[in-house]
Design an enzyme around this catalytic site. Sequence first.
Site, PDB file in Angstrom:
ATOM      1  CG  ASP A  55     -36.551  51.919  -7.348  1.00  0.00           C
ATOM      2  OD1 ASP A  55     -35.849  52.528  -7.929  1.00  0.00           O
ATOM      3  OD2 ASP A  55     -37.040  50.499  -7.573  1.00  0.00           O
ATOM      4  CG  HIS A  57     -35.740  49.701 -11.017  1.00  0.00           C
ATOM      5  ND1 HIS A  57     -35.327  49.717  -9.816  1.00  0.00           N
ATOM      6  CD2 HIS A  57     -35.425  49.185 -11.792  1.00  0.00           C
ATOM      7  CE1 HIS A  57     -34.164  49.300  -9.768  1.00  0.00           C
ATOM      8  NE2 HIS A  57     -34.180  48.429 -11.099  1.00  0.00           N
ATOM      9  CB  SER A  81     -32.979  45.739 -12.408  1.00  0.00           C
ATOM     10  OG  SER A  81     -32.533  46.971 -12.433  1.00  0.00           O
TER      11      SER A  81
END
Length: 639
Positions: free
Chosen positions: A611, A614, A368
């Site tokens: 998160d 990312h 990702s």
Amino acid sequence: MADPSKHHLPIGGGGGLFFFYSDLRSLLRTKRTAALAYGLTFAFVAFTFFLLLNPSSSSSSDSSSPWFSNIFATAPATATAASAADSYRSQSSPLFSYFFPNEDGAAAGGAVSSPPPSSDNVRTGSNATVSRPPEERNGTRVPVNSDKDPIFRPNQTANASTASAAKPPPARNITLSSPGSAALETPKQDEVKNATQSAAKLETPKQTTPEVPKQNQTSVAAPGSSANRTQSPAEPLAPPAKNDTAKVAQVVGEKQIKPNYTNSLLRKQGNDTVSGTSAKQGTGDWIESLKKCDFFDGEWVKDDSYPLYKPGSCSLIDEQFNCILNGRPDKDYQKYRWRPKGCNLPRLNARHMIELLRGKRLVFVGDSLNRNMWESLVCILRGAVKDHKKVYEASGRQHFRGEASYSFVFKDYDFTVEFFVSPFLVREWEMPDKNGSKKETLRLDLVGRSSDQYKDADIIIFNTGHWWTHDKTSKGKDYYQEGSHVYGELNVLEAFRKALTTWGRWVDANVNPMKSIVFFRGYSDSHFSGGQWNSGGQCDHETQPIKNDTYLRQYPPKMIVLEKVFRGMKTHVNYLNVTKMTDYRKDGHPSIYRKRHLTDVERRSPLRFQDCSHWCLPGVPDAWNEILYAELLVKLNQK
């Protein structure tokens, strides 16, 4: 008969002279005497005209006309551009001008009157003594300034200084000056100023049309000038170089970018004006500086001209990365650019990059974090296309999680930017368990299933790393498999080495390095504070990058293993080593701004579901693509 004595005067008196002439006249009355007198007179006249009209032996070899001789060359003839229309002039014009001089003798085809004789008189081959002017004494013809426009005479050649002077080869742009001519003087001038002369092309005696001088005539500088140069007859003068200002070529719509685009990058470094040859040289030097530069040793600097695309302008950003849409209030994290220490990293020009990718496939393969980079690039390039409807996902998808692959098509430019999900680069597998259920394993000896779909792509960007930190991979118990063998326990670094070795062998066997450029993006650092991603780690309070290197983490051991695998491969892999540059950016993660619609559990404890792996978009992955752009400039320039 009269007495003769009456007609004679006494000797010594006034009639003696008359008596002498009377006797002479009587003597000439005889036939023999008259014939002798007439013969002597005719011979004298003939010999005189012979001396006047016959060229000397030294100059006759250089002159094709009996009417042109050194006797009329006592002053230098000025020579500049001549019109072919003057070829009608009679060859007798020098003789005519000699007997009937006028004020414009040179322009009328005659020779200018010679200066008074001097001690420098020389003997010609016909034994005639001819006065040589001072400007010829050193064996060099130097042009004299004239208010009139001098012309070339038919078959006119430079007069040799001596009988042994060699005839010059026929050529244009010959300078008639020699090293000894710098201090020459004329009787009426102290120095020759601004004089120019072009030699007429030597012709055969049958030709009468003069050679018209061409452009690029060589100038003879004034005596004592440092600009006195001589042009070799065999070497034509080069035309003057053009000093044009190099303009940055921009692409509008479907127009091709011009090859000198990179001049704009030079202009950003302060070279606002780049001229013809220097522009090419400057571009070459700039490319060379990029080749030698370590793009990943640098620092983040504040730059208000960033981000590369307006926040909120790209609807293709996945919700997980769209921090602005999810309510993040601060904006400074978007205003940084990466600056290497060894070179100037060019700002990503989306229009130019579109042209670089025309007709190609650019493929991202990995987890990702590569999806993060893929979406960043799609948004950057899409912003440079006028009609956004002609940029679309091949299957019509609007969300980019959960599927095995995605492909964005840039229709007008015939290229695609694709993403293949393969978080380990090797194949996830299932095998029957003892109780009849299926057990998940990771086949370290097989690459991902989608590999055949992208092996022929023009540009391939691989990554892996984050999924190797999960429980199953980090513990390595009953999870790693080779063939039919499942390891009861295997160290994660050894499993990582085996997996990347399998990947490297596949690249060597399946990717054509003459067609495809292979990149590998390194580990993107995370910034969980107070726990890991699944145990309450947080980063929501971070709004500034790390400024002090002492707070950076140790270089990941997995990346050391990766670099060893690179060294064992036959295929060259371009390593995008982003680990250190991402370690500075603890401020760039979505943190709690990863979703708009939180579940009840997330609302009650939002800090537990952050998160910090990312990146927000626009943000840090844009800099990765900027480095990718610089790498492509170098690689495609080499091709």
